[in-house]
Design an enzyme around this catalytic site. Structure first.
Site, PDB file in Angstrom:
ATOM      1  N   ASP A 207      -9.525   3.493  -2.291  1.00 29.00           N
ATOM      2  CA  ASP A 207     -10.203   4.460  -1.085  1.00 29.00           C
ATOM      3  C   ASP A 207     -11.498   4.945  -2.091  1.00 29.00           C
ATOM      4  O   ASP A 207     -11.821   6.106  -1.817  1.00 29.00           O
ATOM      5  CB  ASP A 207      -9.364   5.386  -0.662  1.00 29.00           C
ATOM      6  CG  ASP A 207      -8.189   4.925   0.371  1.00 29.00           C
ATOM      7  OD1 ASP A 207      -8.010   3.489   0.317  1.00 29.00           O
ATOM      8  OD2 ASP A 207      -7.403   5.554   0.620  1.00 29.00           O
TER       9      ASP A 207
ATOM     10  N   ASP B  31       0.751  -1.228   0.138  1.00 34.32           N
ATOM     11  CA  ASP B  31      -0.113   0.082  -0.152  1.00 34.32           C
ATOM     12  C   ASP B  31       0.798   1.175   0.065  1.00 34.32           C
ATOM     13  O   ASP B  31       2.020   1.216   0.244  1.00 34.32           O
ATOM     14  CB  ASP B  31      -1.029  -0.075   1.251  1.00 34.32           C
ATOM     15  CG  ASP B  31      -1.981   1.059   1.180  1.00 34.32           C
ATOM     16  OD1 ASP B  31      -2.316   1.436   0.054  1.00 34.32           O
ATOM     17  OD2 ASP B  31      -2.646   1.455   2.201  1.00 34.32           O
TER      18      ASP B  31
ATOM     19  N   GLU C 129       2.542   4.829  -3.831  1.00 33.50           N
ATOM     20  CA  GLU C 129       2.910   5.786  -5.047  1.00 33.50           C
ATOM     21  C   GLU C 129       4.124   6.765  -5.248  1.00 33.50           C
ATOM     22  O   GLU C 129       4.543   6.752  -6.585  1.00 33.50           O
ATOM     23  CB  GLU C 129       1.407   7.062  -5.236  1.00 33.50           C
ATOM     24  CG  GLU C 129       0.210   6.322  -5.192  1.00 33.50           C
ATOM     25  CD  GLU C 129      -0.019   5.470  -3.841  1.00 33.50           C
ATOM     26  OE1 GLU C 129       0.321   5.718  -2.729  1.00 33.50           O
ATOM     27  OE2 GLU C 129      -0.934   4.565  -4.286  1.00 33.50           O
TER      28      GLU C 129
HETATM   29  C1  GLC Z   1      -4.812   3.186   2.743  1.00 34.43           C
HETATM   30  C2  GLC Z   1      -5.479   2.041   2.077  1.00 34.43           C
HETATM   31  C3  GLC Z   1      -6.608   1.403   2.611  1.00 34.43           C
HETATM   32  C4  GLC Z   1      -5.720   1.039   4.017  1.00 34.43           C
HETATM   33  C5  GLC Z   1      -5.490   2.347   4.739  1.00 34.43           C
HETATM   34  C6  GLC Z   1      -4.608   1.871   6.047  1.00 34.43           C
HETATM   35  O1  GLC Z   1      -5.915   4.211   2.746  1.00 34.43           O
HETATM   36  O2  GLC Z   1      -5.664   2.563   0.547  1.00 34.43           O
HETATM   37  O3  GLC Z   1      -6.849   0.237   1.770  1.00 34.43           O
HETATM   38  O4  GLC Z   1      -6.841   0.353   4.588  1.00 34.43           O
HETATM   39  O5  GLC Z   1      -4.569   3.028   4.066  1.00 34.43           O
HETATM   40  O6  GLC Z   1      -3.734   1.164   5.755  1.00 34.43           O
END
Ligand code: GLC
Length: 755
Positions: free
Chosen positions: A501, A422, A425
């Site tokens: 998100d 995650d 980017e």
């Molecule tokens: C980001 C991710 C989401 C995750 C959050 C906490 O917003 O896109 O899926 O739950 O981070 O890690």
């Protein structure tokens, strides 16, 4: 008021300390970016056009044209219908996307015709005009017309004609309609900050890949340039990159063929382990072992099939990557073993940013060995993510990737089955502006060296490369499984992607269909969305409809923000549980079919979700954005409107059989179909053979409507479900003719399913 709420939500999401730190970071970043642009502007923004064509040289498989203003165009044919053009000056791209360079020889002719030059294969002809415009022909038919590009400082811009009937698809991740024409897209991987809605962008993974569909002039374009850029499809097509050479691949043909070739160039998704195609449950906010056990029990008690549970950021010690909080998870190994016994795998999230903490070995090692990105002054760059101030591993440095790879054992040794990458980017929190690293941040770029303007878009891709290689090396007998939020062209070789998100709304449900289809057209075969939406709480109807759609998407996961109330199926009442149980059972039943679709992705680059114009691009089918094919033979018509009681379904040629009640629909026409709350309309092509799992046996179901004629081919792939052992591909052809059915089966391979 709305802004205030957004601010409060932001603070809740990242914590008060981090919210205050964002002010410091945002200021720092703004200053750095200002300095960057002032250096760029000082280097000059002189405008150059190619000028007059002065010379053309024949090179291997193509030609090099020189223009008056020291600008060159290189044309190289990779296949008869696939050509690469490169305008220089400008650095050639570091080879991250492209995996193949040994193309067989193409018979290329280079000849002068009046005042222009023609470079051609048997199938495709490029005409270079004296001013630098380039026309692409198939025989006499003009397929694409590019104008002479412009170079402003180091930034290339080029326009091409956009004919009135052309539709545009692809562009990686977009919150948009299926046909992207009329829009402009930034090419810059971006975290929109906890929520996004229709037509918001850029998102986590825009890609410079698009398919132009226009009767028999279809073609795919891939701009191999990782710099910050823009692609727009308004009156004309316009592409712009702030640096690098302008390198473009052009592939002629219909959608199926060009996706095959694009993924021959940039790689295909490896076959996933079978368990990854089952259902995944996740929620940001599961805090400890007790939560994981409670969720597993909830699924088992309610008789809801489940394959995977995800552990979000709270499993770590103070959000330090590759650590496990020993109070929350005193014995993770036993937990993963217990879960495994119940048929459930555990996945952990992993962010790139490493907490600045001199007592934390990963941070120390990174500093000692210069594994992190640096500022132009040579200091370790510090941004802001969940753990507070954090350093960013430079994944474009092979040494950093090697080091990082070794760390995955901390999770894999505990029995974790897959990894969810995650914030890659990469995201760094800001109070306003672009939530990433300053453009001047330095990167290794495989030894070439460069800055963030060039490396940003491939940062996530290279994190996945390290993660994938780690899983291959650390667990050679099992197939890696990774999920990623960001990436670049070719990331499909390493990881699946999800749309993150997304807000919880009916609009978001609609754009999920077009969004996932466009990802597939861009070469990303495996993708999915957070069921119910990530931000905000879906009502019961939206939740059920999203669940029903997601069962026919490659990645099938329920996930939501920590600010969303609990959203497991039982939170929506008994009726929802009963409906969802059926949805989950249908997915389970279809696993042999979905597994076969996954094999097709790995062999041919085909997406699992395919647009309606997949088999026949007659202009009408490419208008349909609320239905799609799932694999070769299922037509899915999801319910995308609140309270919908019926919907139009257009059936392509052939005959179609309702998956649930067997009723038959003739092809080449539209029907109004009645809708119930417990299912979404799904139809099977007449003549198809669908492998299904019933009472733990594999059964082949033949769907044949009376009166259908013609021949239909079905494939069935089987193996043990993981690892690299024997496999078998069956090819079954069903011929239907005047009430007779002829079935032909051929099989290749050594794997014999036990049933
Ligand atoms: C980001 C991710 C989401 C995750 C959050 C906490 O917003 O896109 O899926 O739950 O981070 O890690």
């Amino acid at each position: 008021m709305e802004n205030f709420k957004k601010l409060l939500d932001g603070i809740k999401g990242i914590g008060l300390g981090n919210a205050l730190r964002t002010i410091i970071y945002t200021n720092r970043k703004k200053k750095a970016d200002k300095a960057y642009w002032s250096v760029v502007n000082k280097q000059g923004s002189e405008l150059r056009i190619p000028g007059k064509l002065s010379d053309v040289k024949v090179i291997e498989n193509g030609a090099r044209a020189s223009f008056q203003n020291e600008i060159e165009l290189e044309i190289v044919f990779l296949k008869k219908d696939m050509v690469r053009t490169t305008w220089t000056p400008g650095n050639l791209p570091v080879q991250y996307a492209v995996i193949k360079d040994d193309w067989s020889d193409v018979d290329v002719k280079v000849e002068q015709v009046d005042d222009s030059w023609v470079v051609s294969s048997d199938e495709l002809k490029l005409q270079i005009h004296p001013c630098g415009s380039v026309s692409y022909f198939e025989g006499k038919k003009l397929i694409r017309q590019e104008n002479p590009p412009r170079l402003e400082g180091k930034a290339w811009t080029q326009t091409a004609e956009l004919e009135s009937e052309t539709k545009i698809f692809g562009m990686g991740e977009q919150a948009n309609r299926l046909d992207l024409r009329g829009n402009s897209f930034e090419l810059w991987n971006t975290d929109p900050g906890g929520s996004y809605k229709f037509q918001e962008g850029p998102l986590y993974m825009p890609l410079p890949v698009y398919y132009c569909s226009n009767s028999n002039r279809g073609h795919m374009v891939f701009h191999e340039n990782t710099f910050k850029g823009k692609l727009s499809f308004k009156e004309e097509i316009e592409v712009n990159f702030i640096g690098g050479a302008l390198r473009t691949y052009f592939i002629k043909g219909e959608i199926k063929k060009v996706i095959g070739k694009l993924t021959e160039l940039t790689g295909r998704s490896p076959l996933p382990p079978l368990w990854a195609l089952g259902f995944h449950q996740s929620k940001w906010g599961y805090k400890n072992e007790g939560d994981i056990r409670r969720i597993a029990k909830g699924y088992l008690d309610n008789d809801l099939p489940i394959s995977v549970i995800h552990m979000d950021i709270d499993y770590m010690e103070g959000f330090r990557v590759f650590t496990i909080d020993s109070e929350r998870y005193p014995d993770l190994k036993s937990l993963t073993a217990d879960m495994e016994e119940q048929g459930i795998k555990l996945i952990t999230i992993l962010d790139p940013a490493v907490k600045v903490d001199k007592d934390y070995p990963i941070y120390q090692e990174g500093i000692e060995n210069s594994y992190f990105c640096t500022t132009p002054e040579g200091q370790t760059f510090k941004g802001l993510v969940w753990p507070g101030w954090a350093a960013f591993p430079d994944f474009t440095n092979p040494k950093t990737r090697e080091w990082w790879k070794g760390k995955y054992s901390a999770l894999l040794d505990e029995g974790i089955s897959g990894i969810w990458h995650d914030m890659n980017e990469p995201a760094s929190f800001v109070s306003d502006g672009d939530s990433t690293l300053p453009l001047s941040t330095l990167h290794n770029l495989e030894g070439k060296k460069g800055n963030h303007a060039e490396a940003h878009n491939v940062y996530g891709m290279n994190m996945n490369r390290a993660g994938y290689e780690a899983m291959r090396e650390l667990r050679p007998d099992r197939r890696p499984w990774l999920l990623t939020r960001s990436g670049w062209v070719g990331v499909q070789r390493y990881a699946w992607h999800w749309t993150a998100d997304i807000e919880s709304s009916w609009d978001a449900l609609k754009m999920t269909v077009s969004g996932l289809l466009n990802l597939g057209i861009s070469g990303i075969s495996f993708s999915g969305s957070d069921i119910g939406g990530f931000s905000g709480k879906a009502d019961t109807e939206l939740f059920i409809r999203w669940f029903q759609l997601a069962a026919f998407t490659p990645f099938f996961r329920n996930h939501a923000s920590c600010q969303t109330p609990d959203s497991e199926p039982w939170e929506y009442g008994q009726i929802a549980v009963d409906i969802i149980r059926e949805v989950l059972r249908v997915r389970e039943r279809l696993l042999p079919y979905i597994y076969t679709c996954s094999w097709q992705a790995s062999e041919f680059g085909f997406p699992l979700m395919r647009p309606m114009f997949w088999d026949q691009d007659d202009g009408n089918l490419s208008e349909i954005e609320d239905s799609f094919f799932f694999g070769d033979h299922l037509l899915v018509a999801p319910v995308l409107e609140e309270g919908q009681k019926e919907r139009d379904v257009y059936f392509p040629e052939g005959a179609w059989i309702d998956f649930y009640d067997g009723s038959v629909y003739e092809g080449d026409r539209e029907y109004i179909v009645k809708i119930q709350i417990d299912k979404i309309p799904v139809f099977v092509r007449s003549g198809a053979v669908i492998p299904v799992k019933e009472n733990s046996s594999r059964i082949l179901r033949l769907y044949a409507a009376e009166g259908t004629r013609g021949s239909t081919t079905s494939y069935i792939y089987s193996d043990s479900g993981d690892g690299y052992g024997a496999s078998m591909v069956e090819e079954i052809t069903v011929e239907q003719n005047e009430g007779h059915i002829n079935i032909n089966r051929m099989a290749k391979g050594e794997y014999y399913p036990q049933e």
